[in-house]
Structure formats: C-alpha cells, structure tokens
Design a protein around this motif. Structure first.
Motif, PDB file in Angstrom:
ATOM      1  N   VAL A  92      31.774 -14.317  -1.927  1.00  0.00           N
ATOM      2  CA  VAL A  92      32.163 -13.174  -2.747  1.00  0.00           C
ATOM      3  C   VAL A  92      32.169 -11.934  -1.865  1.00  0.00           C
ATOM      4  N   VAL A  93      33.229 -11.147  -1.954  1.00  0.00           N
ATOM      5  CA  VAL A  93      33.352  -9.940  -1.141  1.00  0.00           C
ATOM      6  C   VAL A  93      32.278  -8.933  -1.559  1.00  0.00           C
ATOM      7  N   GLU A  94      31.514  -8.443  -0.592  1.00  0.00           N
ATOM      8  CA  GLU A  94      30.472  -7.441  -0.868  1.00  0.00           C
ATOM      9  C   GLU A  94      30.925  -6.034  -0.511  1.00  0.00           C
ATOM     10  N   SER A  95      31.655  -5.878   0.584  1.00  0.00           N
ATOM     11  CA  SER A  95      32.087  -4.543   0.995  1.00  0.00           C
ATOM     12  C   SER A  95      33.381  -4.645   1.782  1.00  0.00           C
ATOM     13  N   VAL A  96      34.153  -3.576   1.720  1.00  0.00           N
ATOM     14  CA  VAL A  96      35.439  -3.500   2.406  1.00  0.00           C
ATOM     15  C   VAL A  96      35.369  -2.381   3.438  1.00  0.00           C
ATOM     16  N   ALA A  97      35.901  -2.624   4.629  1.00  0.00           N
ATOM     17  CA  ALA A  97      35.873  -1.635   5.705  1.00  0.00           C
ATOM     18  C   ALA A  97      37.246  -1.550   6.359  1.00  0.00           C
ATOM     19  N   ASP A  98      37.400  -0.612   7.292  1.00  0.00           N
ATOM     20  CA  ASP A  98      38.677  -0.474   7.988  1.00  0.00           C
ATOM     21  C   ASP A  98      39.034  -1.731   8.769  1.00  0.00           C
ATOM     22  N   TRP A  99      38.021  -2.443   9.241  1.00  0.00           N
ATOM     23  CA  TRP A  99      38.262  -3.617  10.074  1.00  0.00           C
ATOM     24  C   TRP A  99      38.462  -4.909   9.277  1.00  0.00           C
ATOM     25  N   GLY A 100      38.235  -4.875   7.956  1.00  0.00           N
ATOM     26  CA  GLY A 100      38.362  -6.067   7.124  1.00  0.00           C
ATOM     27  C   GLY A 100      37.372  -6.015   5.981  1.00  0.00           C
ATOM     28  N   PHE A 101      36.682  -7.113   5.702  1.00  0.00           N
ATOM     29  CA  PHE A 101      35.658  -7.081   4.653  1.00  0.00           C
ATOM     30  C   PHE A 101      34.522  -8.027   4.995  1.00  0.00           C
ATOM     31  N   LEU A 102      33.421  -7.812   4.284  1.00  0.00           N
ATOM     32  CA  LEU A 102      32.214  -8.619   4.467  1.00  0.00           C
ATOM     33  C   LEU A 102      31.956  -9.361   3.166  1.00  0.00           C
ATOM     34  N   ALA A 103      31.735 -10.685   3.261  1.00  0.00           N
ATOM     35  CA  ALA A 103      31.515 -11.502   2.071  1.00  0.00           C
ATOM     36  C   ALA A 103      30.211 -12.285   2.213  1.00  0.00           C
ATOM     37  N   ARG A 104      29.582 -12.554   1.064  1.00  0.00           N
ATOM     38  CA  ARG A 104      28.347 -13.326   1.028  1.00  0.00           C
ATOM     39  C   ARG A 104      28.665 -14.745   0.569  1.00  0.00           C
ATOM     40  N   VAL A 105      28.216 -15.740   1.323  1.00  0.00           N
ATOM     41  CA  VAL A 105      28.484 -17.134   0.973  1.00  0.00           C
ATOM     42  C   VAL A 105      27.674 -17.511  -0.258  1.00  0.00           C
ATOM     43  N   THR A 106      28.352 -18.043  -1.270  1.00  0.00           N
ATOM     44  CA  THR A 106      27.696 -18.451  -2.519  1.00  0.00           C
ATOM     45  C   THR A 106      27.723 -19.961  -2.725  1.00  0.00           C
ATOM     46  N   ARG A 107      28.577 -20.647  -1.952  1.00  0.00           N
ATOM     47  CA  ARG A 107      28.678 -22.091  -2.130  1.00  0.00           C
ATOM     48  C   ARG A 107      28.989 -22.754  -0.795  1.00  0.00           C
ATOM     49  N   ALA A 108      28.183 -23.746  -0.447  1.00  0.00           N
ATOM     50  CA  ALA A 108      28.412 -24.521   0.774  1.00  0.00           C
ATOM     51  C   ALA A 108      27.586 -25.795   0.693  1.00  0.00           C
ATOM     52  N   GLU A 109      27.944 -26.778   1.472  1.00  0.00           N
ATOM     53  CA  GLU A 109      27.132 -27.992   1.542  1.00  0.00           C
ATOM     54  C   GLU A 109      25.758 -27.659   2.111  1.00  0.00           C
ATOM     55  N   ASP A 110      24.795 -28.522   1.832  1.00  0.00           N
ATOM     56  CA  ASP A 110      23.429 -28.267   2.290  1.00  0.00           C
ATOM     57  C   ASP A 110      23.361 -28.049   3.795  1.00  0.00           C
ATOM     58  N   LYS A 111      24.140 -28.793   4.529  1.00  0.00           N
ATOM     59  CA  LYS A 111      24.113 -28.664   5.990  1.00  0.00           C
ATOM     60  C   LYS A 111      24.996 -27.533   6.496  1.00  0.00           C
TER      61      LYS A 111
END
Length: 490
Positions: free
Chosen positions: A266-285
């Motif tokens: 999910v996108v947390e913040s937007v900047a001039d260089w792009g955006f920063l997102a927090r991973v909410t779903r991934a395999e355990d490994k």
C-alpha cells in the motif's frame, strides 16, 4: 388467484420499465452501430442491463412455485422471456394470452451467438461443443509439426502474442499454419495479440545484504533510471517501474501488486522521485524482487493510451496477416475507436472483416464493458476474453469468481462469444498431470464459446483431456441451463 393477479401486475410493471429504460440506453448507442444485424443484440443487452439493475429475488420463488420461469436464464432473450412469463400468468388467471413467438424468433439470440462465434473462431469442431484457441510458443516458428498436430486435433484458432518474437518469426508461424491447413483441410483462424502498455519492474536495488522483501518492509518505486534519486535516508528495497504514468497516478492508500499478486503493498507517501509503499502481503519466506515482473495498480486511474508505438508498428503486420486482433489493456469505448481508426488507415476497404478480441483485464474495463462491446461489435466481429490473470490481481481473487460469471452473462446478452482464458489446465500442460481444481475450472469453461490454452510440453495431452471433458459437459449443461439427460449412475 389473487397471488397470480399480483404477480401479473409485477411482471407487467417490470416489462414496461425494462423496455423503456433499455430502449433509452440502446438509443444512445445507435451512432456506434454500423452493422444493422447488431442493433437488436445491442437492444437486448440494454434491456438485460435494465433488468439486472433490479433485485429480482422476491419474484423468483413465487414464479417457481407456479412452475414458471424464475427469470434466471433470460440473457439472450430478455423481452421475449418476460412476455412468455406474462402470457403464462394470463393463462393461469383465465385471461386471453398474447400470441407466443415462433421458436426461431424466441431463440434468435442463441442463433446470433452461434453465427458470431463461427465468424471469430471459424467452423467448430463437430466433436467438441467449445472452440479452442491455442497460444503458439516461440518454437512454432521453427517446427512445422506443431501446426500439423493442432490441425489434426481440430483446433479452431491460433494465438500469436506480439509481446514476444518478431515479424519474421510470426510470418514463419503463419506459413506453417497455412501449410498444415493445406495438408489436413482444416482451416485456422489466426488471432494476434497486441502487446499493449506493459507495466513491469525494471532494475532492482536491495538494502544491505537482504535478498527477499517481506511483510512490513518498505518498497520504493521509481521511474526508469530513478534509483539514484531516492532519498539516501530511505533504507528500503527499490525497484523501477517501466511505465512512469503509473507512478504519477499513485496516491497514498492505493494498492500495488507485484509478480501476479505474489506481493502486495500500500502506498504510504509520494515524492518527486516516485513513491514509498509498505508491504502488506507476501509469502512467509518473502519474495525475491526481479526485473520483468508484472506490476498492477488496481486503485490508480491510469490514463494510458491503449495503443503504444510498438503496437502501431506491429499493427502494420497484424492488419495484413491476421484474421483477428487481441486488444490488450482496452479500458474504454474510446480505446476501441482508436484501434478501429488505425485499422481503417491500414485496410480502408475491408478492416471491418477483422475480428476484435477485447481482453478485459482491469476494473475500468469491467465498468465500461457494455460501451466497449457495442463500439466493437457494432462495426466488426467481436469476442470478449476474460483475461483472468491480470483481472484476478486487479479486482481480487475472491471477486474474480463472481466477475467471470457476470462477463459470461454480458456476452450472452449481447450475443457475442466469450473466451475463457488464463491457466486453463495449466498444471496438466506444464507437468503432465491435472489437478482436481483445474479440471473443475475447465468444466466450467464449457459455458463459454472458446477456451484458450497456453503453451507447454503436454499441450496435446491437455487438448485430448479437454475434448473428453467438454464433450461430457455438453450433455449436462448449456450456458446456465442444465441439460436433463437420463442419469445412469444409479
């Protein structure tokens, strides 16, 4: 008798409202329709949308109790079906019933659908109720026997994906297909997919010595060449996105999926260089980030031209050699008009003979499907492809099960064929043995007019398995209607 009178009143009201609302919607589509024979189909689609914007459940059980239609299978004949119910209620009430339509008129929508399926996929295999569309592997350019094998098994259509190989390879595939036709007497339809605007990962940068990105990690997404512009204070996994417009459309709270949904963020913040997102779903490994993996932005309004410069270049070959065109990333009626104008430039006299395959891949395409469909089918042979891979990521896997049903209904209401695509018998094709779940999925595909199979070492085995399965399903189901053959298991 009072219950029958009340049901009659409700059906009369429903018929009047659906007819009025549907006619108004169909009138707005008239400028898109050049083929007169599609006008009635567009009108039926408009009536179906008007009907299904209502909750019909309170009517269904009382009608069933009287032994009448529950309104659940009206897709191809909305007004005739409602009138038939009204006539039956009138007869039950002892009133004069309206004249029933002849069978040919009542089932005219089914006949139109069969005729249009033939126009897109060619003459059907008499031993199989559903057409097959087979994706050509790169090796098909060098191996003439591949096309001979498909022709011998009665495959109706071939798919050449313009995202891979080049015009020289495509030409060799087509030459092999035509040679197989001459050898077997079996004609293929050649359908070529335009690549469309592809949203992929580019270069990847890993923080410190970590190899895999996991839940709660940060992911920086930048345009091509933008890795060096990330704020040095940000210690995150970073990846390029090949489509800068996707970055511009992203907003805090928007979702991002990577590699067919293997990772969600999910996108947390937007900047001039792009955006920063927090991973909410991934395999355990965790997931190992790689280039050339798909990116999906289901919440972002991507204003991207459906025809890229590559597509326009490829279209020169496609318009000259293909029987039909797979339109990737179509999202609006305007996108269809853009492609039709490009085809008219290349084949001004007969571009309407080319069929158009509408690949429904995004929520926006789903929302605009009726208008997209009328713009296409009003001018040339058309089919809908349920592109279940991207669509599942975009709308969610749970909703896909519902949406593929609704797209089937919309296609039937417009008398336009539907292709059931993506991962059909995938395990069998790749590994040689089917899974239980994919056999059930393939059985459900019998309600479409065509099934698409992807490439793999056991493709021919999958075709044989599908022939048997679809043949058995034909005895049990036609679209939404059960076929009540005699049971022999008990």
């Amino acid at each position: 008798m009072s219950d029958i009178a009340e049901l009659s009143r409700q059906i009369d009201s429903l018929l009047s409202e659906v007819s009025r609302e549907g006619d108004a919607r169909a009138a707005g589509w008239q400028s898109c329709i050049e083929h007169p024979d599609f006008a009635e189909s567009a009108r039926n689609l408009a009536h179906y949308l008007a009907l299904r914007h209502r909750d019909l459940r309170p009517l269904q059980r009382p009608l069933m109790q009287l032994g009448l239609s529950s309104l659940g299978r009206l897709e191809s004949r909305v007004l005739p079906g409602l009138r038939a119910v009204r006539g039956a209620l009138a007869a039950l009430a002892g009133r004069p019933a309206e004249v029933e339509p002849a069978p040919d008129a009542f089932f005219a929508g089914e006949a139109r659908l069969a005729e249009r399926s033939r126009a897109v996929f060619g003459p059907p295999n008499p031993n199989r109720p559903v057409s097959l569309l087979v994706t050509c592997p790169a090796t098909a350019a060098e191996d003439p026997s591949f096309m001979l094998e498909l022709a011998a098994r009665g495959v109706e259509a071939l798919r050449i994906n313009c995202a891979h190989d080049d015009a020289a390879a495509w030409q060799r595939m087509i030459d092999h297909a035509r040679a197989a036709e001459r050898a077997t007497g079996r004609r293929f339809k050649i359908l070529m997919d335009l690549a469309g605007p592809k949203i992929r990962t580019g270069a990847v940068r890993l923080p410190r010595k970590e190899k895999r990105i996991a839940r709660d990690d940060l992911l920086a997404v930048v345009p091509p060449g933008g890795l060096d512009a990330i704020d040095v204070a940000i210690k995150a996994f970073a990846v390029e996105c090949t489509l800068p417009q996707a970055l511009a459309a992203a907003r805090p709270g928007h979702r991002l999926f990577v590699d067919d949904g293997k990772l969600g963020a999910v996108v947390e913040s937007v900047a001039d260089w792009g955006f920063l997102a927090r991973v909410t779903r991934a395999e355990d490994k965790g997931l190992r980030l790689k280039s050339e993996k798909g990116l999906n932005f289901p919440d972002s309004d991507l204003q991207v031209a459906a025809l890229t410069d590559k597509d326009r270049g490829d279209l020169d070959f496609v318009a000259a050699h293909a029987d039909g065109i797979g339109f990737s990333f179509v999202q609006s009626a305007g996108d269809v008009a853009l492609l039709q104008a490009a085809l008219a430039d290349r084949r001004p006299d007969d571009w309407r003979e080319l069929s158009l395959i509408l690949k429904i891949e995004t929520p926006r395409a789903v929302r605009n499907l009726p208008d997209i469909l009328v713009q296409a089918a009003g001018r040339q042979p058309t089919a809908i492809m349920i592109a279940r891979g991207d669509l599942a990521v975009e709308i969610g896997f749970a909703r896909l099960a519902e949406m593929q049903e609704e797209i089937l209904w919309i296609g039937e209401a417009a008398h336009v064929p539907v292709i059931w695509a993506t991962q059909v018998l995938e395990h069998l094709i790749k590994k040689g043995t089917p899974s239980r779940g994919e056999m059930t999925d393939a059985a459900m595909a019998a309600r479409a007019e065509c099934v698409m199979l992807n490439k793999g070492p056991y493709l021919l085995d999958a075709i044989a398995e599908l022939d048997t399965l679809l043949g058995r399903m034909e005895e049990n189901q036609h679209k939404k209607t059960p076929q009540l053959r005699a049971l022999r298991s008990w």
